[in-house]
Structures are given as C-alpha cells and as structure tokens.
Scaffold this motif. Structure first.
Motif, PDB file in Angstrom:
ATOM      1  N   ARG A  57       0.839  -1.200   0.000  1.00 24.96           N
ATOM      2  CA  ARG A  57       0.000   0.000   0.000  1.00 24.96           C
ATOM      3  C   ARG A  57       0.881   1.259   0.000  1.00 24.96           C
ATOM      4  N   TYR A  58       1.981   1.235   0.746  1.00 24.62           N
ATOM      5  CA  TYR A  58       2.897   2.377   0.736  1.00 24.62           C
ATOM      6  C   TYR A  58       3.472   2.594  -0.660  1.00 24.62           C
ATOM      7  N   THR A  79       2.238   1.693  -3.576  1.00 26.11           N
ATOM      8  CA  THR A  79       1.249   2.161  -4.550  1.00 26.11           C
ATOM      9  C   THR A  79       0.846   3.609  -4.286  1.00 26.11           C
ATOM     10  N   GLU A  80       0.729   3.989  -3.018  1.00 27.46           N
ATOM     11  CA  GLU A  80       0.282   5.344  -2.695  1.00 27.46           C
ATOM     12  C   GLU A  80       1.393   6.378  -2.843  1.00 27.46           C
ATOM     13  N   SER A  81       2.642   5.926  -2.875  1.00 30.46           N
ATOM     14  CA  SER A  81       3.747   6.874  -3.066  1.00 30.46           C
ATOM     15  C   SER A  81       3.755   7.435  -4.475  1.00 30.46           C
TER      16      SER A  81
END
Length: 335
Positions: free
Chosen positions: A295-296, A298-300
């Motif tokens: 998730r980190y 992809t969201e970065s």
C-alpha cells in the motif's frame, strides 16, 4: 494504401521495381497517392509519443482501449473507403485540409466485431453532409454508416477508435468458465436425436436443466470484478526504460530511488492469504503480510521513494526484495 475500399499493404508495394523493390517502396507509395489512394497509418499511438499520451489519458478516464489511425487523402474527391460502418465508436479529428463526410444513419444498432458491414446491401439515403476543417471534431457512434471524401485540398485526419469492455465479452467469458469447469456442458446431444421424438424431448429437458444451472452459476458480482480488472489493464503496457531497469536490477539497493510508472493503471485486491496487484493485464500475487508495504508503494505514486523509506513491519532486506520484484514486473521504474 486504400482507394474505393481496396486495400494494399505496404509490403505489397514496389513490386514493379524488381530488385530495388524495398528501396523504391516509397516511390510506389507516392505513385498510388498521386493516383487517388489514401495513405493509412494504423495504430500510430504505438509509435508516436503525443498520441500515446493522449490515448493513455483517455483510457484512464473512460476505461476503454483507444486506437488512433491517421488518414492522408489526396485532393480531388478522392475516397478511401466506400460507405460502411465501424464496429466501435470513433472520434474524427480533422488536422489539415477539408473533408466531406456523408452520414447515412445507423440502420443496425450496435454491431459487434463479428458483424461486419455487408457491402452487398443497399446503402440508405444520405442523412447529413458535414465538412470538417482543421480543428473540427466529429463523433460517430458504433454502426453509423459513413463515407468521407476529400475536397480541393489534401486532407489529413485522425480516427480515434474507442474499444470499451462489452457486455457480450463479459458474458461469454463467464459462460466459458462454467463450460470449462462442469463436464455436463461439454457433452454431445444424443446420437440419432434428429430422428427420434423421444430423444428430442429428453434433449429439451437436459438443455433446460443446464440453463438453470448456468443461471445459478453466473455471478454478477464476479463478472463485474473481472470486468474491473480488465478495465484497469485495457491499455497497452507502458514499459519505457524497462530493459535498462532489468539490466541494473542487481545494483538496486536500499537507497536507490524508484517510482511507480507514469500513467500506470493499477488495482489492488486483498484476499485471506494474498495481496493481488493488477496492472499491465496481469496479476502479481504477494503474501498478505506485506499488505502495508505494498500500500505504501502504490500510494507513493510517481514522486519517488526508496526501499529504506518504506514503512510497515517488513525489515529492510524484505523491503528491498519487494521493490526489486515490482521493478522486475514493470510496476516500478528506477530514477
């Protein structure tokens, strides 16, 4: 090259020039053009960056695949294709010169790719005539019969074909899966049934039972979820620089800056045991315990990060393996 509906691929040009066929293919092209043929450049978005960026942005917005063909028609009432319809929606963008479009309506609603226009049928009466000039845009819904011709100048226009996820394809895929999984759907009809009324009656009963089974097995939720995955990866993969990334993968360390590929369409699904990352029309499966780290990543987004900066419970060697995996699969790129 196209004239009056007759298509000639470039590979067949230059035949009259003997051993210099390849060298003189361009002259053969111009000879056809001077004689009234239209030059067609298919799928130019695959080879020209501005069109790739355009179709990528449109695909992300509309969830459809876009293809751009370019048509250069000489002046003098030249016509590439005879009246016909396309089996997909199109947007016409006039870039140079003027082109006259004759529109004949859409007598057959929403034709599929397998339902090509029959040139033997009678062409209906012209409903509209429209002159497109540089900067003009024309939208033609699927099935609209049309026939454009040039005027007193050469004409250059772009045809943007729109290819969404269609209901028939969704249903066919779902039915095919049931057929593959259940042997009852793969049996033959009784031998001699065409000659026996009793066998025909039993055949009707069997088919009725299978229809009921099919209705029970088909899941709107599952079909929608699969359609979502297809829509996410419907565009051509963008892998610029991927060969270099693969070559430099052994040197990728905790402090190497990586980022998500620009314009990448992706989706993430969590199951009981796995993290499923969908992109480039494929699914990369990772263990569920790295969900926070994925998730980190992809969201970065495209801003850039390093394996050492990833937050979560995974240790630094594990984060490095995660980054290396996603670079190798083409989700991330270096630099």
């Amino acid at each position: 090259m196209v004239v009056e509906g007759q298509e000639t691929p470039m590979s067949e040009l230059g035949g009259a020039y003997g051993r210099n066929r390849d060298v003189n293919r361009l002259e053969a092209l111009y000879e056809r053009y001077r004689s009234g043929s239209t030059v067609v450049l298919n799928s130019l978005e695959r080879r020209w960056e501005p069109l790739r960026l355009l179709t990528s942005a449109m695909s992300a917005e509309v969830n459809a695949r876009f293809q751009v063909n370019v048509y250069l028609t000489p002046p003098g009432q030249a016509r590439g294709f005879n009246p016909h319809y396309d089996t997909h929606d199109v947007i016409i963008l006039q870039a140079h010169g003027t082109k006259r479009w004759r529109l004949y309506g859409a007598p057959y609603a929403l034709p599929l790719e397998s339902q090509k226009y029959e040139h033997s049928r009678d062409v209906p009466e012209v409903e509209q005539e429209i002159d497109l000039r540089p900067g003009s845009l024309l939208y033609l819904p699927r099935g609209t019969i049309h026939a454009p011709t040039s005027t007193d100048t050469a004409s250059l226009h772009l045809t943007i074909g729109i290819h969404p996820v269609l209901v028939p394809g969704v249903l066919q895929d779902a039915v095919r899966q049931v057929i593959d999984e259940d042997e009852r759907f793969r049996t033959g009809l009784p031998i001699g049934f065409a000659n026996d009324k009793e066998l025909q009656r039993r055949t009707e009963e069997t088919l009725a039972e299978l229809v009921e089974v099919l209705a029970a097995r088909l899941s709107p939720q599952e079909m929608t979820a699969k359609s979502l995955k297809r829509a996410i990866s419907i565009s051509q993969p963008e892998l610029r620089g991927h060969l270099t990334d693969l070559e430099n993968l052994p040197q990728l360390g905790p402090g190497t800056t990586v980022r998500r590929r620009p314009g990448l369409r992706w989706g993430m699904t969590l199951t009981e045991d796995l993290v499923e990352l969908e992109f480039h029309n494929k699914t990369v499966q990772l263990p569920i315990h790295v969900a926070d780290e994925v998730r980190y990543v992809t969201e970065s987004g495209e801003s850039g990060f390093t394996a050492a900066s990833i937050t979560g419970g995974l240790d630094q060697p594990g984060c490095l393996v995660l980054v290396q995996t996603l670079v190798r699969e083409g989700f991330l790129t270096c630099g």
